[in-house]
Write an enzyme that holds these catalytic residues in place. Structure first.
Site, short mmCIF file in Angstrom:
data_model
loop_
_atom_site.label_atom_id
_atom_site.label_comp_id
_atom_site.label_asym_id
_atom_site.label_seq_id
_atom_site.Cartn_x
_atom_site.Cartn_y
_atom_site.Cartn_z
N SER A 208 -2.28 -24.67 -6.94
CA SER A 208 -3.60 -23.75 -7.03
C SER A 208 -2.96 -22.36 -7.35
CB SER A 208 -4.03 -23.95 -5.81
OG SER A 208 -5.33 -22.83 -5.75
N ARG A 209 -3.22 -22.02 -8.47
CA ARG A 209 -2.54 -20.63 -8.92
C ARG A 209 -3.34 -19.29 -8.35
NH1 ARG A 209 -2.79 -23.33 -13.85
NH2 ARG A 209 -0.73 -24.53 -13.96
N VAL A 210 -4.28 -19.30 -7.77
CA VAL A 210 -5.30 -18.07 -7.31
C VAL A 210 -5.37 -18.57 -5.90
CG1 VAL A 210 -5.67 -17.03 -9.51
CG2 VAL A 210 -7.47 -18.70 -8.24
N THR B 71 -7.40 -24.11 -16.87
CA THR B 71 -7.71 -23.98 -15.40
C THR B 71 -6.72 -23.13 -14.59
OG1 THR B 71 -6.92 -26.22 -14.81
CG2 THR B 71 -9.42 -26.09 -15.18
N ASP B 72 -7.01 -22.91 -13.27
CA ASP B 72 -6.29 -22.01 -12.24
C ASP B 72 -5.61 -23.12 -11.61
OD1 ASP B 72 -7.69 -19.79 -13.39
OD2 ASP B 72 -9.22 -20.32 -11.93
#
Ligand code: ATP
Ligand code: MG
Length: 507
Positions: free
Chosen positions: A365-367, A339-340
């Site tokens: 939260s990477r994006v 997941t991101d």
């Protein structure tokens, strides 16, 4: 000349014979060798393909998964109780599929489209295979629009974007389902179509979610797909793929969709059960070797399509249950890597009553950060950093008897930030409501209040700013930035409200 004519006639005749032969191929029938536990072993269907559906007596369907030289392992998608060794099996020539369409919205159905809500028969436009390839990289585009969860701690500190895959993980009873359901509720007026896929849960738990969605007017916008703990493991295994097919239908029309898988721990267990019965070699924690692949091929289907493909998106919120807070167990680490980002719910915070129990330090939260509205980014900017600094300070301060004024002030301020990040369940907030309160606490306006007064102050602030500055609130909702004088206007109204609440202006 004559020979040529004759040759032609022979070829035509041969073709006709071949064609007729194809049409009237003898129907293959197989036999059950062994059945039980949700799987069957069959023999005698030589042209069966992998993933093809087979039909057992009593219209029970199964998916052929293990093709071996002299027998086939089949995952059953129905009750195996009335099946017995020796019974006949036929191939169907098609793959497992599921209904899709707008008619599914507001309904509670099972993986195969069977209606579970005692309503009218399901109306759907077509059936699509449950297993579909994920969109190619070339068809994807970056995540740019926020998916508003309505939960302050997430929207401000761990923002999620449309087309992102964000894992929700935590021990049992830490509020995982609540976070997901609140997010579904918040989509009711946002134009995002939702799918809630319940895997291996008790019927009463699913009924509670359906009821919550209904009372908050969010069910009409949601499809609930259920494979309960009483369903055969095959149905529990197929459920998330089928639910994704239903959600993809909307994404492919250029709409925004959101899917919740509650939860993938139980999905992994169903697959482990089937794999062990199919005598596949067990690996770590007795899961089969392809357990990573079954989850990655599922979550790869969530994405943001580029404009030429309609520009739709599918956001995935898979839920996974950890045991004794071990986020480095096999299935949780797999999912974290697929997941991101993840939202981690901590039982410690839950027991302290800090709800939602989101551990900001362990969540990321990477994006989504890039999708946050500029006005929101300005407010939430260093909230995350100052908040984690506060948590650290607070831990140390517990041992210190005397604190200097600065440290005390930082801690008192941090406590108020934490109080503001609390939120009752099923009350998602608009972006403007969140920004007003976060701006006020950032500016230190709430520092003079006692912790118990903060919840009331928050409600008063939201009401007042909305009543007095509707234009600015509208501006925040649409994602536009506010300039400093406009923020000052907001703060002025906030000061006034707080002063009226307490008869004196807080410094
Ligand atoms: P399970 O592991 O059983 O699936 P879960 O992690 O999904 O549990 P929930 O069922 O969402 O947890 O929540 C557990 C309990 O905590 C519920 O009774 C719910 O009402 C309560 N709860 C969750 N979030 C909040 C909140 N923000 N405010 C108040 N109560 C909450
Ligand atoms: Mg739950």
């Amino acid at each position: 000349m004559l020979k040529e004519l004759l040759d032609d006639a022979v070829t035509t005749l041969q073709e006709a014979v071949e064609q007729t032969a194809a049409e009237f191929r003898p129907r293959e029938t197989g036999t059950i060798l062994q059945v039980g536990g949700g799987i069957a072993r069959i023999k005698g269907l030589p042209s069966l393909k992998s993933e093809e559906l087979v039909r057992f007596p009593g219209d029970v369907l199964g998916v052929a998964v293990n093709l071996e030289p002299d027998e086939v392992g089949v995952i059953l998608l129905g009750d195996s109780e009335r099946l017995a060794a020796g019974a006949g099996v036929t191939a169907t020539g098609r793959e497992a599929d599921t209904p899709v369409g707008d008619g599914l919205l507001g309904r509670v159905i099972d993986t195969t489209g069977r209606v579970l809500d005692q309503g009218k028969p399901l109306s759907y436009s077509e059936r699509r295979p449950v297993e579909r390839p994920a969109p190619a990289i070339i068809d994807r585009s970056p995540v740019t629009v926020p998916l508003e969860t309505g939960i302050k701690a997430i929207d401000a500190l761990i923002p999620v974007g449309r087309g992102q895959r964000e894992l929700i993980l935590g021990d049992r009873q830490t509020g995982k389902t609540s976070v997901a359901v609140d997010t579904l509720i918040n989509q009711r007026d946002k134009g995002v179509v939702c799918v809630y896929c319940a895997i291996g849960q008790r019927g009463t738990a699913v009924a509670r979610v359906v009821e919550t969605l209904r009372t908050h007017h969010a069910l009409t916008n949601t499809i609930v797909v259920v494979a309960s703990d009483e369903d055969p493991p095959g149905l529990r295994f197929v459920a998330p793929y089928a639910a994704t097919t239903m959600a993809e239908y909307f994404m492919e029309q250029g709409r925004d969709a959101l899917i919740v898988y509650d939860d993938l721990t139980r999905h992994a267990r169903a697959y482990r059960e089937l794999s062990l019965l199919l005598r596949r070699p067990p690996g770590r924690e007795a899961y089969p070797g392809d357990i990573f692949f079954i989850h990655s091929r599922l979550l790869e289907r969530a994405t943001h399509l580029r404009e030429e493909r309609g520009g739709g998106s599918l956001t995935a919120l898979p839920i996974v249950e950890t045991q004794a807070q071990d986020i480095s167990a096999y299935i949780p680490t797999n999912l974290i890597s697929i997941t991101d980002g993840q939202i981690y719910l901590s039982p410690t915070l839950f027991h302290k009553g800090l709800l939602p129990a989101i551990d900001v330090g362990k969540s990321v939260s990477r994006v989504g950060g890039k999708t946050q509205y500029p006005a929101f980014r300005g407010v939430a900017g260093d909230l995350r950093l100052s908040y984690s600094q506060f948590e650290e300070l607070e831990t140390f301060a517990r041992f210190a008897t005397r604190l200097d004024e600065d440290t005390r002030a930082t801690i008192e301020h941090g406590r108020r930030v934490r109080e503001v990040l609390k939120q009752p369940e099923h009350q998602p907030l608009r972006a403007s409501d969140q920004m007003v309160v976060l701006k006020a606490v950032n500016a230190g306006l709430l520092d003079a209040l006692a912790l118990e007064q903060i919840a009331d102050a928050e409600v008063a602030l939201r009401r007042r700013v909305h009543a007095e500055l509707p234009d600015l609130c509208e501006r925040m909702e649409t994602g536009r930035e506010l300039d400093p004088p406009q923020w000052e206007q907001v703060l002025e109204v906030a000061r006034k409200t707080l002063a009226e609440m307490h008869g004196q202006a807080p410094e």
